[in-house]
Design a protein around this motif. Sequence first.
Motif, PDB file in Angstrom:
ATOM      1  N   ARG A   1       0.817  -1.215   0.000  1.00  0.00           N
ATOM      2  CA  ARG A   1       0.000   0.000   0.000  1.00  0.00           C
ATOM      3  C   ARG A   1       0.850   1.264   0.000  1.00  0.00           C
ATOM      4  NH1 ARG A   1      -5.887  -0.338   2.743  1.00  0.00           N
ATOM      5  NH2 ARG A   1      -6.505  -2.361   1.897  1.00  0.00           N
ATOM      6  N   CYS A   2       1.861   1.283  -0.846  1.00  0.00           N
ATOM      7  CA  CYS A   2       2.713   2.475  -0.941  1.00  0.00           C
ATOM      8  C   CYS A   2       3.210   2.666  -2.371  1.00  0.00           C
ATOM      9  CB  CYS A   2       3.873   2.396   0.032  1.00  0.00           C
ATOM     10  SG  CYS A   2       4.908   0.916  -0.161  1.00  0.00           S
TER      11      CYS A   2
ATOM     12  N   THR B   1       0.982  10.985  -7.402  1.00  0.00           N
ATOM     13  CA  THR B   1       0.753   9.709  -6.713  1.00  0.00           C
ATOM     14  C   THR B   1       1.044   9.848  -5.222  1.00  0.00           C
ATOM     15  OG1 THR B   1       1.407   8.510  -8.727  1.00  0.00           O
ATOM     16  CG2 THR B   1       1.313   7.263  -6.684  1.00  0.00           C
TER      17      THR B   1
ATOM     18  N   HIS C   1      -1.525   9.655  -1.871  1.00  0.00           N
ATOM     19  CA  HIS C   1      -1.285   8.875  -0.642  1.00  0.00           C
ATOM     20  C   HIS C   1      -1.453   9.766   0.589  1.00  0.00           C
ATOM     21  CE1 HIS C   1      -0.010   4.948  -2.074  1.00  0.00           C
ATOM     22  NE2 HIS C   1       0.812   5.496  -2.948  1.00  0.00           N
ATOM     23  N   ARG C   2      -0.861  10.947   0.530  1.00  0.00           N
ATOM     24  CA  ARG C   2      -0.887  11.835   1.691  1.00  0.00           C
ATOM     25  C   ARG C   2      -2.288  12.382   1.960  1.00  0.00           C
ATOM     26  NH1 ARG C   2       3.831  16.099   1.720  1.00  0.00           N
ATOM     27  NH2 ARG C   2       3.350  15.968   3.960  1.00  0.00           N
TER      28      ARG C   2
ATOM     29  N   ARG D   1      -6.115   5.493  -1.629  1.00  0.00           N
ATOM     30  CA  ARG D   1      -5.380   4.262  -1.900  1.00  0.00           C
ATOM     31  C   ARG D   1      -5.035   4.190  -3.386  1.00  0.00           C
ATOM     32  NH1 ARG D   1      -7.572  -1.980  -1.236  1.00  0.00           N
ATOM     33  NH2 ARG D   1      -5.617  -2.995  -1.867  1.00  0.00           N
TER      34      ARG D   1
ATOM     35  N   SER E   1       6.388  13.820   4.322  1.00  0.00           N
ATOM     36  CA  SER E   1       5.535  12.636   4.487  1.00  0.00           C
ATOM     37  C   SER E   1       6.136  11.664   5.500  1.00  0.00           C
ATOM     38  CB  SER E   1       5.352  11.931   3.144  1.00  0.00           C
ATOM     39  OG  SER E   1       6.582  11.407   2.665  1.00  0.00           O
TER      40      SER E   1
ATOM     41  N   SER F   1      -2.701   8.012   6.194  1.00  0.00           N
ATOM     42  CA  SER F   1      -2.110   8.843   5.140  1.00  0.00           C
ATOM     43  C   SER F   1      -0.593   8.922   5.245  1.00  0.00           C
ATOM     44  CB  SER F   1      -2.705  10.255   5.187  1.00  0.00           C
ATOM     45  OG  SER F   1      -2.408  10.871   6.435  1.00  0.00           O
TER      46      SER F   1
ATOM     47  N   PHE G   1       2.765   5.989   3.229  1.00  0.00           N
ATOM     48  CA  PHE G   1       3.794   6.144   2.201  1.00  0.00           C
ATOM     49  C   PHE G   1       5.091   6.674   2.816  1.00  0.00           C
ATOM     50  CE2 PHE G   1       6.248   8.539  -0.884  1.00  0.00           C
ATOM     51  CZ  PHE G   1       6.391   7.590  -1.887  1.00  0.00           C
TER      52      PHE G   1
END
Length: 773
Positions: free
Chosen positions: A561-562, A596, A600-601, A605, A646, A653, A656
């Motif tokens: 999931r990253c 992308t 994520h942030r 997803r 991040s 969130s 990543f």
Amino acid sequence: MTAPTSARGRRRAPSRIERAAGRAAALQKPRVILALLLLLALTCVLLLDGYLRAEVGGDQRVRTGAGSGDVPDRILNGGPILTFRGGRATTASVPSKTIALTFDDGPDPTYTPQVLKILDRYDVPATFFLVGSMVSRHPGIVKTMVDQGNEVGIHTFTHVDLSYQSNARVNREMRQTQLALAGAAGITTTLFRAPYSSETDAIDDFSWPVYRKLGEEGYTSVFVDTDSDDWKKPGASKIIDWATPKKGKGASVLFHDAGGERTQTIEALPRYIEKMKAKGYTFTTISGVVEKQDTAGEPSATPASGAASGAAGTSAGQGAETGVRPGTARGDTTAGGLQAAHRAATGMTLYEGKALLVAVAIAEWALPVLSGLLLVVGVAVMGRFGLMLLVARRHHRLRNRRRFSWGPAVTGPVSVIVPAYNEKECIANTLESLARSTHPIEIVVVDDGSTDGTSEIARAAADGLGIANVRILRQENAGKPAALNNGVRSASHDIVVMMDGDTVFEPETVRHLVQPFADPEVGAVAGNAKVGNRDTVIGAWQHIEYVMGFNLDRRMYDLLRCMPTIPGAVGAFRRDAVLEVGGMSEDTLAEDTDITIALHRAGRRVVYQEHARAWTEAPGSLRQLWSQRYRWSYGTMQALWKHRKSLTDKGPSGRFGRVGMPLVVLFQIVTPLFAPLIDVFTVYSMIFVDLQAALLAWLAVLGIQLTCAAYAFRLDREKYRYLLMMPLQQLAYRQMMYLVLIHSCVTALTGGRLRWQKLKRTGEVGTPAGANG
């Protein structure tokens, strides 16, 4: 920099990125050179270290020969000290009851200091014939040796048999050792002992020209009267017996202070000195023997006629050949009282000697550091391969189960955005592939100020194919991010698919690509980009890279999931998610990676859909490939730096930042940046260590990579024949990618900016039939 021109021919002011690019353009070539110099410096350090270690301590001659009529009999039967004074070969013997104690193959950091302590304790001088590479590695020992009053001579730089070497190699061996002595102790020397030499009666046709050449340049060649044979390790008692001259004769006695384990020598030496002193012997140096002969005029100093009689001494040309001339004068040369064979090093000789020692010190320090880095890189790379295989297998099995579903089928129409700038070769193929889509779509072509009639060709293609749902928007040239944002704002549907103007879709691509949006958590989907022009060498290399690297990576990042990047060639987004993060940003050259990470942030997803295949035209030349990958790698660094905060994001969130960011930095920047170490060390090992072992290790790594690639090809149902190009890819293509990354890092560190580079397209990637090729 010329201001860009719009489709209507009007000039406009350059954008902020274009202005920055103009200021940085002049710096790009120097950065390429600097990147190459960094890799060259690494190679030179390793080669220097390998050269220092390659031949030192060898115990066998390269060749052997026999005495010949070309060597004067008086030399063969003469004493152990050979000079060419006045161009005539002369030998000298050690006077009776006198020992010239000599040591070969040093300095050694373990045994030479012990020898020096013994000599100092008994107040005995000795002559050490030093290997230049060892001098350069242990200069402090040589300085102590000389300061203690001992004499030093040359034993070549790499302990090579000079008998069959070229004049250039002989000169290099002598010069480099002289420079090492100059850097270590501030001296040069006139003494020389050839490796593997023994008594004068062993001089043969092959070695005699070397002795004559060096003698004419002012060197005194030193042989052996009595050999302790301590290298045989027969025990201290036998070493002492074998080193003892018979019937009170004088002798040039050989011991070794290096070249192997010398514990027995250390044990025998003090007992030997005590025994010889008890017998009434005195100890001196080689220069002491020569001076004593000169003073006494004893008949043992025998001029030889024959081959050497025509020599006229050292010429200016000979001195220039050698570079560091030992000189011909005798006696003390400084107030400090140098040994007679020593000369004070001055001028460039001294500075070059110091520089040599600095270079060697760097190599000695760098090798263990680089070895440690290599171990880390190797473990990381192998770990990555293992992780990718495991995760890719799980991803494939999970996503291809019969019961797997994202949710209710997504059947609603979507908008396909096609940014185009001078795509006259490709745009018709792109629209033709979209016309065959099995999923309802709206096509939005955004002409970004093309000057080649792209929009007209697109309209004609749409009319010819009977595609009614095509809108063509024209804008002044503002770059790909602006074109995509224009398309997103103009899209009629909630899901937007983005593709490049040189890409073609399979009929099922859009349908597969949008199905993950049945899951409300999914904000974007990455498709499976394929190389269409794969039947060239460069295309085949990129095909392997896409299948093995990009797609295996995406499977891994999907399950973790990253996902770091949705490829510009094939990706889908929720329109509101794109607008929520501010659209496609112009802050970086990798707008696909930038958005992308932003998604994520924002808590969205991002997933990978392997069945959504798109066929793109990869660069067809090395120059274009360099330009593309340089932009990709530099843009990725920009995106990572932009989203560096991040790392501290909290909650879902922040996944990543916690997982994806470290993985991307480690596997896409750090390990590839140091990966050239593997290749450089492989070459180093093949040259200097063990060719067979290094070759087997390289083949083993290649085998692991082939296994990963074969599995990736199996998952993507690709034909294995392209893997035949993989060994060549490892030898050429991979090195180019390393240089691109190094170049990008240098650009990033120096603060340079780049602009989009337009790649030349041929339009050879046509509408696919739906099967992989």
